[in-house]
Design a protein around this motif. Structure first.
Motif, PDB file in Angstrom:
ATOM      1  N   TRP A 177       0.853  -1.201   0.000  1.00  0.00           N
ATOM      2  CA  TRP A 177       0.000   0.000   0.000  1.00  0.00           C
ATOM      3  C   TRP A 177       0.886   1.247   0.000  1.00  0.00           C
ATOM      4  CZ3 TRP A 177      -0.579   4.254   3.134  1.00  0.00           C
ATOM      5  CH2 TRP A 177      -1.754   5.009   2.939  1.00  0.00           C
ATOM      6  N   GLN A 215       2.876   1.661  -3.380  1.00  0.00           N
ATOM      7  CA  GLN A 215       2.020   2.187  -4.467  1.00  0.00           C
ATOM      8  C   GLN A 215       1.928   3.705  -4.424  1.00  0.00           C
ATOM      9  OE1 GLN A 215      -1.801   0.339  -3.961  1.00  0.00           O
ATOM     10  NE2 GLN A 215      -1.149  -1.609  -4.885  1.00  0.00           N
ATOM     11  N   ARG A 216       2.148   4.269  -3.248  1.00  0.00           N
ATOM     12  CA  ARG A 216       2.051   5.721  -3.088  1.00  0.00           C
ATOM     13  C   ARG A 216       3.412   6.401  -2.973  1.00  0.00           C
ATOM     14  NH1 ARG A 216      -1.968   3.027  -1.744  1.00  0.00           N
ATOM     15  NH2 ARG A 216      -4.084   3.839  -1.929  1.00  0.00           N
ATOM     16  N   LEU A 222       5.569   5.860  -0.674  1.00  0.00           N
ATOM     17  CA  LEU A 222       5.827   6.156   0.745  1.00  0.00           C
ATOM     18  C   LEU A 222       6.712   5.072   1.359  1.00  0.00           C
ATOM     19  CD1 LEU A 222       2.118   6.994   1.731  1.00  0.00           C
ATOM     20  CD2 LEU A 222       3.957   8.645   1.295  1.00  0.00           C
ATOM     21  N   GLU A 277      -1.122   3.471   8.465  1.00  0.00           N
ATOM     22  CA  GLU A 277      -2.466   3.446   7.886  1.00  0.00           C
ATOM     23  C   GLU A 277      -3.157   2.119   8.236  1.00  0.00           C
ATOM     24  OE1 GLU A 277      -3.566   6.173   6.725  1.00  0.00           O
ATOM     25  OE2 GLU A 277      -5.496   5.478   5.921  1.00  0.00           O
ATOM     26  N   GLU A 329      -6.653  -0.569   3.262  1.00  0.00           N
ATOM     27  CA  GLU A 329      -7.921  -0.213   2.613  1.00  0.00           C
ATOM     28  C   GLU A 329      -9.061  -1.117   3.046  1.00  0.00           C
ATOM     29  OE1 GLU A 329      -6.627  -0.371  -1.437  1.00  0.00           O
ATOM     30  OE2 GLU A 329      -6.098   1.756  -1.425  1.00  0.00           O
TER      31      GLU A 329
END
Ligand code: IPE
Ligand code: IPE
Ligand code: MG
Length: 261
Positions: A40, A43-44, A46, A54, A232
Motif C-alpha cells: 500500500w 504504491q504511493r 511512501l 495506515e 484499505e
C-alpha cells in the motif's frame, strides 16, 4: 464529485450491506491476517512504515464495526516469528507503533471491558514492549465477554512445540499419562486455550496462504481471501466478508440435510 453526496452514498452502501446480515448467524470468533501494508505504501511512493500507520487506522475501523456487531472474539496477526527477519529499522518502528497503540487503546479496553490477550513468544519482544503488553493483559484479564487476542512474535508451529514441551515435562514428572492426551487436553496447552476456534479467517492483500497463523485452531475455519490491501480494508470490506461467511454452509464432514442420500 460533491463530497456530501459521496458521504451519503457511502453511508447508504454500508447500511445496505449490513441489512443483508443475519444477526443470529454471526461468527463468534474472527481471525485476521492483516497483510499488504508495505505494498500500500509502495504504491504511493511512501516508506513501509506509512503503510503500517495506515494499517493501524484500518485495524481501529475493523475492530469498531466488529464491536458494534457484537462479535465477542477477535484474533489478529500483528507480528510473526518470521517477521524478525525484516530490516532492523522496520522492526523497531513496528514495535514503537505497537507501544503507542497500546498506550492509546488501554483506556478503551477498560471502558468496553475487552480482555487484551497477547499470544506468541512474548519474551522475544523488546523489554519495554513486553512490559507494556503484560501490563495491559494483566489489567484486563478479568474480562471474559470480549477478547482481543493479538499475535506477537507468534508462530503456529512454535506454539505447538511449546505445548508439546510442557506436556512432555508433565509426562516425565508423572503428572500426565500419554493415554490421557486427546484433542481437548492438547487445546489446554495452547496460547488460545479456552477460546472457541475461529469461525472466519480473513486474509488481505491477495496472498492465499496461512503464513503459520493458528494452524491447529483453523482446522475447520471458513477462509476469506481478498485482494484488498490491509490499509484499505475498512467497514464496508468487513461487512462484505461477513455476508460472504453467512452464505457458507459449514458441514464438518457431514452431509447437507436437504440433499437426499
Ligand atoms: C503486514 O503488512 C504487516 C506485518 C507483517 C507486520 P506487510 O508489511 O507484510 O506488507 P506487504 O506484504 O509487504 O505489502
Ligand atoms: C503475515 O504476513 C504476518 C502478519 C500479518 C503479521 P507476512 O507478510 O509476514 O507473510 P508472508 O511473508 O507474505 O507469508
Ligand atoms: Mg506481507
Amino acid at each position: 464529485m460533491d463530497p456530501i453526496n459521496t458521504f451519503d452514498s457511502f453511508q447508504i452502501s454500508v447500511n445496505d450491506i449490513s441489512s443483508q446480515l443475519a444477526p443470529d448467524y454471526m461468527p463468534r470468533h474472527v481471525a485476521i491476517i492483516m497483510d499488504g501494508n508495505g505494498r500500500w505504501a509502495a504504491q504511493r511512493g511512501l516508506q513501509r512504515i506509512a503503510g503500517h500507520q495506515e494499517g493501524l487506522r484500518a485495524l481501529q475501523d475493523v475492530l469498531e464495526i466488529l464491536h458494534e456487531l457484537n462479535v465477542p472474539y477477535v484474533t489478529i496477526y500483528a507480528f510473526s516469528q518470521e517477521n524478525w527477519n525484516r530490516p532492523k529499522l522496520e522492526i523497531q518502528l513496528l514495535m514503537n507503533l505497537l507501544e503507542r497503540y497500546l498506550q492509546e487503546e488501554r483506556a478503551l479496553f477498560l471502558k468496553r471491558r475487552v480482555r487484551f490477550r497477547p499470544i506468541g513468544r512474548l519474551h522475544q519482544l523488546p523489554p519495554s514492549v513486553h512490559g507494556l503488553v503484560s501490563e495491559v493483559a494483566e489489567e484486563t484479564r478479568h474480562f471474559t465477554d470480549r477478547v482481543l487476542s493479538v499475535a506477537l512474535s507468534y508462530g503456529g508451529r512454535a506454539e505447538i512445540i511449546d505445548a508439546m514441551r510442557r506436556m512432555a515435562v508433565e509426562v516425565e514428572m508423572g503428572s500426565l499419562s500419554p493415554s490421557d492426551i486427546d484433542e481437548p487436553l492438547f487445546e489446554q496447552y495452547l496460547s488460545t486455550h479456552g477460546l472457541p476456534d475461529p469461525d472466519l479467517l480473513i486474509r488481505t492483500s491477495g496472498e492465499n496462504r496461512i503464513s503459520n497463523f493458528l494452524p491447529w485452531q483453523i482446522a475447520y475455519t471458513e477462509l476469506y481471501f481478498t485482494k484488498t490491501l490491509w490499509p484499505e480494508f475498512r467497514r464496508t470490506e468487513t461487512l462484505h466478508a461477513l455476508v460472504d461467511y453467512q452464505k457458507r454452509e459449514r458441514r464438518y464432514g457431514r452431509v447437507t440435510q436437504t440433499v437426499s442420500s
